[in-house]
Design a protein around this motif. Structure first.
Motif, mmCIF file in Angstrom:
data_model
loop_
_atom_site.group_PDB
_atom_site.id
_atom_site.type_symbol
_atom_site.label_atom_id
_atom_site.label_comp_id
_atom_site.label_asym_id
_atom_site.label_seq_id
_atom_site.Cartn_x
_atom_site.Cartn_y
_atom_site.Cartn_z
ATOM 1 N N LEU A 89 0.828 -1.209 0.000
ATOM 2 C CA LEU A 89 0.000 0.000 0.000
ATOM 3 C C LEU A 89 0.863 1.259 0.000
ATOM 4 C CD1 LEU A 89 -2.779 -1.064 2.537
ATOM 5 C CD2 LEU A 89 -3.045 -0.715 0.073
ATOM 6 N N SER A 90 1.943 1.224 0.763
ATOM 7 C CA SER A 90 2.851 2.374 0.792
ATOM 8 C C SER A 90 3.478 2.602 -0.575
ATOM 9 C CB SER A 90 3.945 2.151 1.835
ATOM 10 O OG SER A 90 3.384 2.069 3.133
ATOM 11 N N VAL A 91 3.843 1.515 -1.245
ATOM 12 C CA VAL A 91 4.439 1.617 -2.580
ATOM 13 C C VAL A 91 3.444 2.229 -3.564
ATOM 14 C CG1 VAL A 91 5.231 0.256 -4.552
ATOM 15 C CG2 VAL A 91 6.116 -0.233 -2.261
ATOM 16 N N LEU A 92 2.211 1.747 -3.544
ATOM 17 C CA LEU A 92 1.210 2.247 -4.482
ATOM 18 C C LEU A 92 0.892 3.717 -4.226
ATOM 19 C CD1 LEU A 92 -1.199 -0.830 -4.614
ATOM 20 C CD2 LEU A 92 0.465 -0.116 -6.334
ATOM 21 N N ARG A 93 0.861 4.112 -2.964
ATOM 22 C CA ARG A 93 0.625 5.535 -2.660
ATOM 23 C C ARG A 93 1.791 6.397 -3.143
ATOM 24 N NH1 ARG A 93 -1.010 3.288 2.641
ATOM 25 N NH2 ARG A 93 -3.304 3.214 2.701
ATOM 26 N N ALA A 94 3.009 5.860 -3.002
ATOM 27 C CA ALA A 94 4.190 6.612 -3.417
ATOM 28 C C ALA A 94 4.219 6.824 -4.925
ATOM 29 C CB ALA A 94 5.458 5.890 -2.962
ATOM 30 N N GLN A 95 3.582 5.947 -5.676
ATOM 31 C CA GLN A 95 3.568 6.108 -7.136
ATOM 32 C C GLN A 95 2.707 7.297 -7.568
ATOM 33 O OE1 GLN A 95 2.632 2.137 -8.785
ATOM 34 N NE2 GLN A 95 4.772 2.107 -9.430
ATOM 35 N N ARG A 96 1.946 7.846 -6.655
ATOM 36 C CA ARG A 96 1.161 9.046 -6.973
ATOM 37 C C ARG A 96 1.874 10.325 -6.523
ATOM 38 N NH1 ARG A 96 -2.980 5.904 -4.468
ATOM 39 N NH2 ARG A 96 -3.132 7.441 -2.760
ATOM 40 N N SER A 97 3.096 10.169 -6.024
ATOM 41 C CA SER A 97 3.839 11.317 -5.507
ATOM 42 C C SER A 97 4.210 12.289 -6.626
ATOM 43 C CB SER A 97 5.102 10.839 -4.790
ATOM 44 O OG SER A 97 5.920 11.918 -4.432
ATOM 45 N N ALA A 98 4.295 13.566 -6.269
ATOM 46 C CA ALA A 98 4.741 14.575 -7.233
ATOM 47 C C ALA A 98 6.243 14.529 -7.417
ATOM 48 C CB ALA A 98 4.313 15.965 -6.754
ATOM 49 N N ASP A 99 6.946 13.860 -6.522
ATOM 50 C CA ASP A 99 8.406 13.758 -6.575
ATOM 51 C C ASP A 99 8.790 12.587 -7.482
ATOM 52 O OD1 ASP A 99 11.132 13.240 -6.075
ATOM 53 O OD2 ASP A 99 10.983 14.050 -4.041
ATOM 54 N N ALA A 100 9.498 12.878 -8.569
ATOM 55 C CA ALA A 100 9.881 11.846 -9.532
ATOM 56 C C ALA A 100 10.769 10.785 -8.899
ATOM 57 C CB ALA A 100 10.581 12.486 -10.728
ATOM 58 N N ALA A 101 11.659 11.200 -7.984
ATOM 59 C CA ALA A 101 12.557 10.232 -7.340
ATOM 60 C C ALA A 101 11.768 9.263 -6.476
ATOM 61 C CB ALA A 101 13.598 10.978 -6.518
ATOM 62 N N VAL A 102 10.758 9.764 -5.784
ATOM 63 C CA VAL A 102 9.913 8.895 -4.946
ATOM 64 C C VAL A 102 9.161 7.899 -5.825
ATOM 65 C CG1 VAL A 102 7.907 8.856 -3.410
ATOM 66 C CG2 VAL A 102 9.689 10.580 -3.095
ATOM 67 N N ARG A 103 8.654 8.383 -6.964
ATOM 68 C CA ARG A 103 7.925 7.490 -7.872
ATOM 69 C C ARG A 103 8.852 6.427 -8.425
ATOM 70 N NH1 ARG A 103 6.007 12.317 -10.004
ATOM 71 N NH2 ARG A 103 7.122 11.927 -11.966
ATOM 72 N N ALA A 104 10.087 6.790 -8.723
ATOM 73 C CA ALA A 104 11.039 5.832 -9.273
ATOM 74 C C ALA A 104 11.351 4.732 -8.253
ATOM 75 C CB ALA A 104 12.315 6.543 -9.707
ATOM 76 N N ARG A 105 11.571 5.154 -6.992
ATOM 77 C CA ARG A 105 11.832 4.152 -5.947
ATOM 78 C C ARG A 105 10.629 3.229 -5.768
ATOM 79 N NH1 ARG A 105 14.333 8.602 -3.387
ATOM 80 N NH2 ARG A 105 12.446 8.981 -2.131
ATOM 81 N N ALA A 106 9.439 3.779 -5.827
ATOM 82 C CA ALA A 106 8.230 2.977 -5.681
ATOM 83 C C ALA A 106 8.091 1.974 -6.824
ATOM 84 C CB ALA A 106 6.999 3.882 -5.625
ATOM 85 N N THR A 107 8.417 2.416 -8.036
ATOM 86 C CA THR A 107 8.349 1.513 -9.184
ATOM 87 C C THR A 107 9.328 0.357 -9.021
ATOM 88 O OG1 THR A 107 7.658 3.303 -10.667
ATOM 89 C CG2 THR A 107 8.645 1.345 -11.682
ATOM 90 N N GLY A 108 10.525 0.651 -8.545
ATOM 91 C CA GLY A 108 11.503 -0.403 -8.309
ATOM 92 C C GLY A 108 11.049 -1.378 -7.230
ATOM 93 N N GLU A 109 10.448 -0.851 -6.153
ATOM 94 C CA GLU A 109 9.972 -1.717 -5.073
ATOM 95 C C GLU A 109 8.807 -2.582 -5.537
ATOM 96 O OE1 GLU A 109 9.652 -3.556 -1.421
ATOM 97 O OE2 GLU A 109 11.277 -2.374 -2.332
ATOM 98 N N LEU A 110 7.908 -2.019 -6.343
ATOM 99 C CA LEU A 110 6.792 -2.798 -6.874
ATOM 100 C C LEU A 110 7.304 -3.933 -7.751
ATOM 101 C CD1 LEU A 110 3.768 -3.231 -7.237
ATOM 102 C CD2 LEU A 110 3.826 -1.570 -9.130
ATOM 103 N N ASP A 111 8.327 -3.643 -8.558
ATOM 104 C CA ASP A 111 8.910 -4.682 -9.401
ATOM 105 C C ASP A 111 9.500 -5.812 -8.542
ATOM 106 O OD1 ASP A 111 9.940 -5.500 -12.190
ATOM 107 O OD2 ASP A 111 11.768 -5.539 -10.970
ATOM 108 N N ARG A 112 10.167 -5.453 -7.437
ATOM 109 C CA ARG A 112 10.728 -6.478 -6.547
ATOM 110 C C ARG A 112 9.631 -7.330 -5.915
ATOM 111 N NH1 ARG A 112 14.566 -2.337 -5.791
ATOM 112 N NH2 ARG A 112 13.304 -1.291 -4.201
ATOM 113 N N ILE A 113 8.521 -6.702 -5.544
ATOM 114 C CA ILE A 113 7.401 -7.451 -4.959
ATOM 115 C C ILE A 113 6.832 -8.448 -5.970
ATOM 116 C CG2 ILE A 113 5.018 -7.231 -4.137
ATOM 117 C CD1 ILE A 113 5.868 -4.564 -2.831
ATOM 118 N N LEU A 114 6.623 -7.976 -7.202
ATOM 119 C CA LEU A 114 6.071 -8.857 -8.234
ATOM 120 C C LEU A 114 7.029 -9.986 -8.572
ATOM 121 C CD1 LEU A 114 4.491 -6.162 -10.582
ATOM 122 C CD2 LEU A 114 3.292 -7.693 -8.999
ATOM 123 N N ARG A 115 8.329 -9.701 -8.629
ATOM 124 C CA ARG A 115 9.308 -10.748 -8.926
ATOM 125 C C ARG A 115 9.414 -11.761 -7.782
ATOM 126 N NH1 ARG A 115 12.034 -9.920 -13.526
ATOM 127 N NH2 ARG A 115 11.910 -7.819 -14.444
#
Length: 389
Positions: free
Chosen positions: A246-272
């Motif tokens: 849930l924290s990762v998905l919320r972070a993907q809506r962040s206005a900060d590009a760096a936060v969104r990038a980290r969230a995308t990487g974490e989501l990929d790790r969860i799916l893998r």
């Protein structure tokens, strides 16, 4: 093994009885639900007559909370040389054997890892356990003869024996069976008040995730109560993973590009991580045939008609893979579809013709048919079999 008695004629008990009967074992059936017992007998699972002498093995196919008391009663009656059960929880029944006055030396816990979201004897199959793990949980007091009979039971049913201690078994099934059932139920519960147009666009993924949520609540309530501690541990870890997601998905809506990038990487790790976990799930060693032939049979709406039909079919010595029933309350007869392997069609039709059953060729058969377990009551005027057995 020459003789056995199965106490409890639900899905698992009847499947055990069918498997043993197919291997030449004389099987006796016992159930307080006489409707379920008569249905199992009509399917060819065994006889409702009492055994004339002590049998080799008694299989207790009753809920976990009843095993101790049922075992004590059976041992008091000197019913069998060895006793086992098929419950999906092992530690609590093992503890209750002694407290209920049972003799643990002639008892070995058992759990075949096979089943269905359907319940009752009509869902039973003789090949249900073939190639599937069957856990045996001997205690330090289980004698060698009881262990050997437990292993023979697994072999006769086509299962793969796995020896475990009771507590280890319960932790394992909490992860692989009990917690998944609750997660499936929670997902399915989200659909209860969902908009119809949303459900109409559902695909196979939703059906896969929610399939086991169709299980009988009374049976699962007993199982989960008996294994609550181990299931709680699994769900607490799952809840922590869900919070992180849930924290990762919320972070993907962040206005900060760096936060969104980290969230995308974490989501990929969860799916893998999910990919790697899925890869560890063993595949079935034996798949059922993809297609069966439906044989429609007209059946009168009167008590005993369904049992009589199955009694006739049992003469063909084939396995009925599934049953579907179409019936209207105001009609004098219903339509039963027997689904069988294509190789068995000729034999079933020959037996039906010889016994005077009318085979019904209905182009609309199969549409809107309710499950057999739900329809038995309206077809025969009797109450439904207790799915908790």
């Amino acid at each position: 093994m020459r003789t056995a008695i199965v106490v409890g004629t639900g899905l698992i008990g009847t499947s055990v009885a069918l498997a043993l009967s197919r291997r030449g074992v004389t099987v006796y059936l016992d159930d307080t639900d006489t409707t379920a017992a008569r249905t199992a007998e009509a399917l060819g699972a065994g006889s409702l007559q009492l055994p004339g002498k002590q049998v080799d093995l008694a299989v207790l196919a009753v809920p976990p909370g009843r095993i101790g008391a049922v075992l004590a009663r059976c041992q008091l009656d000197d019913l069998a040389h060895t006793y086992t059960d098929v419950a999906s929880v092992k530690a609590r029944p093992s503890d209750e054997v002694a407290s209920a006055g049972g003799d643990p030396s002639s008892y070995i816990g058992g759990h075949p890892l096979a089943g269905s979201e359907r319940s009752g004897p009509l869902a039973a199959r003789a090949d249900l356990f073939e190639g599937r793990p069957w856990v045996l949980t001997p205690s330090p007091r289980t004698d060698r003869a009881s262990l050997n009979r437990g292993l023979e039971l697994v072999s006769l049913c086509g299962g793969v024996p796995v020896l475990m201690d009771a507590a280890g078994h319960d932790r394992a099934v909490a992860l692989t069976s009990h917690a998944p059932h609750l997660i499936s139920s929670l997902m399915a519960a989200r659909l209860e008040e969902a908009e119809s147009e949303h459900i109409r666009v559902s695909g196979q993924g939703l059906r896969d995730v929610t399939r086991i949520a169709a299980g009988e609540p009374a049976l699962w309530g007993d199982i989960l109560e008996a294994n609550a501690e181990a299931v709680t541990s699994v769900l607490e870890a799952f809840a922590a993973d869900l919070d992180r997601l849930l924290s990762v998905l919320r972070a993907q809506r962040s206005a900060d590009a760096a936060v969104r990038a980290r969230a995308t990487g974490e989501l990929d790790r969860i799916l893998r991580r999910g990919n790697r976990g899925h890869a560890r799930v063993p595949h079935k060693q034996r798949a059922r045939p993809d297609e069966f032939v439906a044989i429609p049979v007209a059946i009168p709406d009167q008590p005993g008609a369904l049992a009589a039909l199955f009694s006739a079919v049992s003469e063909a010595e084939v396995n009925v893979e599934d049953v579907r029933i179409e019936h209207s309350i105001d009609q004098p007869r219903g339509l039963v579809e027997l689904l069988v392997d294509p190789a068995s069609v000729a034999g079933v039709r020959r037996v039906l013709d010889a016994n005077g059953w009318s085979r019904h060729e209905d182009p609309h058969a199969g549409h809107g048919i309710r499950s057999a377990d739900r329809a038995v009551g309206s077809m025969t005027g009797i109450r439904n079999p207790d799915p908790a057995r």
